[in-house]
Scaffold this motif. Sequence first.
Motif, PDB file in Angstrom:
ATOM      1  N   TYR A 405     -20.880  11.107   7.042  1.00 51.95           N
ATOM      2  CA  TYR A 405     -20.357  11.177   6.045  1.00 51.95           C
ATOM      3  C   TYR A 405     -18.949  10.366   6.105  1.00 51.95           C
ATOM      4  N   HIS A 406     -17.983  10.479   7.190  1.00 51.91           N
ATOM      5  CA  HIS A 406     -16.830  10.075   6.490  1.00 51.91           C
ATOM      6  C   HIS A 406     -16.602   8.437   6.732  1.00 51.91           C
ATOM      7  N   MET A 407     -17.919   8.324   7.695  1.00 52.16           N
ATOM      8  CA  MET A 407     -18.380   7.173   7.770  1.00 52.16           C
ATOM      9  C   MET A 407     -19.083   6.340   6.003  1.00 52.16           C
ATOM     10  N   MET A 408     -19.789   6.738   6.031  1.00 50.24           N
ATOM     11  CA  MET A 408     -20.684   7.043   4.499  1.00 50.24           C
ATOM     12  C   MET A 408     -19.245   6.126   3.071  1.00 50.24           C
ATOM     13  N   VAL A 409     -18.215   6.980   3.488  1.00 49.47           N
ATOM     14  CA  VAL A 409     -17.202   6.708   2.308  1.00 49.47           C
ATOM     15  C   VAL A 409     -16.513   5.716   2.690  1.00 49.47           C
ATOM     16  N   LEU A 410     -16.246   5.102   4.236  1.00 48.18           N
ATOM     17  CA  LEU A 410     -15.933   4.364   4.550  1.00 48.18           C
ATOM     18  C   LEU A 410     -16.735   3.040   3.917  1.00 48.18           C
ATOM     19  N   MET A 411     -17.519   2.697   4.273  1.00 47.45           N
ATOM     20  CA  MET A 411     -18.876   1.858   4.233  1.00 47.45           C
ATOM     21  C   MET A 411     -18.727   1.177   2.263  1.00 47.45           C
ATOM     22  N   ALA A 412     -18.418   2.266   1.582  1.00 49.25           N
ATOM     23  CA  ALA A 412     -18.612   2.327   0.139  1.00 49.25           C
ATOM     24  C   ALA A 412     -16.806   1.493  -0.010  1.00 49.25           C
ATOM     25  N   GLU A 413     -16.406   2.012   0.819  1.00 50.20           N
ATOM     26  CA  GLU A 413     -14.877   1.927   0.063  1.00 50.20           C
ATOM     27  C   GLU A 413     -14.988  -0.129   0.195  1.00 50.20           C
ATOM     28  N   LYS A 414     -15.590  -0.335   1.657  1.00 46.23           N
ATOM     29  CA  LYS A 414     -15.486  -1.615   2.098  1.00 46.23           C
ATOM     30  C   LYS A 414     -16.880  -2.520   1.446  1.00 46.23           C
ATOM     31  N   ASP A 415     -17.694  -1.784   0.503  1.00 50.32           N
ATOM     32  CA  ASP A 415     -19.285  -2.103   0.137  1.00 50.32           C
ATOM     33  C   ASP A 415     -20.259  -3.099   1.255  1.00 50.32           C
ATOM     34  N   ILE A 416     -20.133  -2.151   1.991  1.00 52.25           N
ATOM     35  CA  ILE A 416     -21.236  -2.516   3.418  1.00 52.25           C
ATOM     36  C   ILE A 416     -22.082  -1.481   3.212  1.00 52.25           C
ATOM     37  N   SER A 417     -23.325  -2.242   2.864  1.00 54.44           N
ATOM     38  CA  SER A 417     -25.265  -1.142   3.141  1.00 54.44           C
ATOM     39  C   SER A 417     -25.252  -1.392   4.075  1.00 54.44           C
ATOM     40  N   TRP A 418     -25.954  -0.134   4.514  1.00 59.84           N
ATOM     41  CA  TRP A 418     -27.234   0.728   5.285  1.00 59.84           C
ATOM     42  C   TRP A 418     -27.820  -0.033   6.268  1.00 59.84           C
ATOM     43  N   GLU A 419     -28.418  -1.972   4.754  1.00 60.43           N
ATOM     44  CA  GLU A 419     -29.310  -2.427   5.564  1.00 60.43           C
ATOM     45  C   GLU A 419     -28.429  -3.317   6.342  1.00 60.43           C
ATOM     46  N   GLU A 420     -26.626  -3.538   5.694  1.00 60.36           N
ATOM     47  CA  GLU A 420     -25.942  -4.721   6.440  1.00 60.36           C
ATOM     48  C   GLU A 420     -26.273  -3.683   7.657  1.00 60.36           C
ATOM     49  N   ILE A 421     -25.767  -2.704   8.175  1.00 59.14           N
ATOM     50  CA  ILE A 421     -25.550  -2.348   9.800  1.00 59.14           C
ATOM     51  C   ILE A 421     -27.272  -2.162  10.330  1.00 59.14           C
ATOM     52  N   THR A 422     -28.270  -1.864   9.379  1.00 54.77           N
ATOM     53  CA  THR A 422     -29.241  -1.326  10.639  1.00 54.77           C
ATOM     54  C   THR A 422     -30.101  -2.932  11.071  1.00 54.77           C
ATOM     55  N   THR A 423     -29.401  -4.229  10.095  1.00 59.59           N
ATOM     56  CA  THR A 423     -29.755  -5.361  10.200  1.00 59.59           C
ATOM     57  C   THR A 423     -29.260  -5.787  11.624  1.00 59.59           C
ATOM     58  N   GLU A 424     -27.870  -5.583  11.328  1.00 58.77           N
ATOM     59  CA  GLU A 424     -26.381  -5.588  12.559  1.00 58.77           C
ATOM     60  C   GLU A 424     -27.020  -5.260  13.948  1.00 58.77           C
ATOM     61  N   LEU A 425     -27.999  -3.427  13.865  1.00 60.78           N
ATOM     62  CA  LEU A 425     -28.063  -3.212  15.376  1.00 60.78           C
ATOM     63  C   LEU A 425     -29.374  -4.090  15.574  1.00 60.78           C
ATOM     64  N   ALA A 426     -30.103  -4.046  14.725  1.00 57.34           N
ATOM     65  CA  ALA A 426     -31.732  -5.125  15.289  1.00 57.34           C
ATOM     66  C   ALA A 426     -31.463  -6.752  15.815  1.00 57.34           C
ATOM     67  N   ASN A 427     -30.121  -7.248  15.244  1.00 59.18           N
ATOM     68  CA  ASN A 427     -30.043  -8.065  16.202  1.00 59.18           C
ATOM     69  C   ASN A 427     -29.407  -8.692  17.161  1.00 59.18           C
ATOM     70  N   ARG A 428     -28.850  -7.194  17.610  1.00 52.16           N
ATOM     71  CA  ARG A 428     -28.257  -6.988  19.042  1.00 52.16           C
ATOM     72  C   ARG A 428     -29.688  -6.453  19.939  1.00 52.16           C
TER      73      ARG A 428
END
Length: 428
Positions: A405-428
């Motif tokens: 939950y707190h990580m998602m608050v940080l994501m919203a603060e930094k304007d980072i989407s879940w799609e960006e996170i999952t794409t990065e993980l998939a690329n790894r």
Amino acid sequence: MLVKKFVPCIYLYNGHAVRRLTDTSVVETDPLRLVRLYNESNADGLVVFDLSTDDAGHEEALDILKEICATAEMEVTGAGNVKRLEDVKKLLYAGCRRTVLDYTKDSNVALTKEASQRFGRDKLLASGDSADIFAQNRELLEAYVSGMILLNPHQIRETQAAVALPFLVEVNQIALNKLMEIFAYENVCGVTGNTINDNYRDILALKGLCKENGILVETFEAALQWEDLRKNADGLIPVIVQDYRTGEVLMMAYMNEEAYGQTIRTGRMTYFSRSRGQLWLKGETSGHFQYLKSLTADCDSDTLLAKVSQVGAACHTGARSCFFQEIVKKEAEETANPLQVFEEVYDVIKDRKIHPKEGSYTNYLFDKGIDKILKKLGEEATEIVIAAKNPGANEVKYEISDFLYHMMVLMAEKDISWEEITTELANR
């Protein structure tokens, strides 16, 4: 035998696409428009050269590159203005599948081993304008990079002899039939440059020509022919369309033989409109194309499931999915789709940021700012460590939930989407 690829490129300078590495005359003010055109033309990849010369220009280019990667329906390779390891990281974090080290610069050569060990050799290419550059660094290249970009089409034979790695060739002007001669070289994996940029509309035709000449190119090959499928009384077959990332069902339509063939040939979903009695390329008027990722037949071969990358809305009403009119629903505990749960919680957090609610803990965190958010995130991470030392898993589960939950608050603060996170993980 290497698959030969048609790879357009964008030479990015001051926010615009310019003519070439040595010519900064503007050819397109909106680079994203070019990306969409290359998507529609069935290009096999995209190379983006950042021609900026200072850190401020590099940061501006990275912002544009991030948008390019989000728009592209192909792998993006980032090149240019790499001065230190941090620049390699930034290109990869912007969404590039690979980054390029410029071997005409000693500083880039010196980065090779460290960058490869940090990010993996599959993430690195090397560029150069002569076979001598590659030959002088052959052992380094073969140990730490996955391929090269040759910036001089007159050095193909020498480059192939110098290093046993696949390489793209940048070609700025050549007769299209000469591409067959270039592709005949064993280690050439593709062509990039203005020869592709200026002829992007011909990529499908050129792939057909390659296949006729026994050259392996990147296309869909249908395991089932139209005659292998069971059609309805009208000679059509229904197609269920699903988002390949989320699994969301988007729409249902029909194909005839021509639509089936065109979909496989072009990689864009094409249907048969029963009301109009004609082919229907999804997105032709709206721009909301569907790019095919996989096509599967059911057990009776009378229904198809298409998994697609959807641009914009699938429904003509403007809704993401055509299936939004709930008829009946039994209240029962459902097995949640993990990504959907993350998205729903994240959407609530983003909404709180835009529309504050009195007494909301989320708004309290946003009001206190980044330092408070980071402090809470650190505390929750510590709670996970402490919980993990105790027997049983329930306490760990609760603490991980608090952390996320707190990580998602940080994501919203930094304007980072879940799609960006999952794409990065998939690329790894």
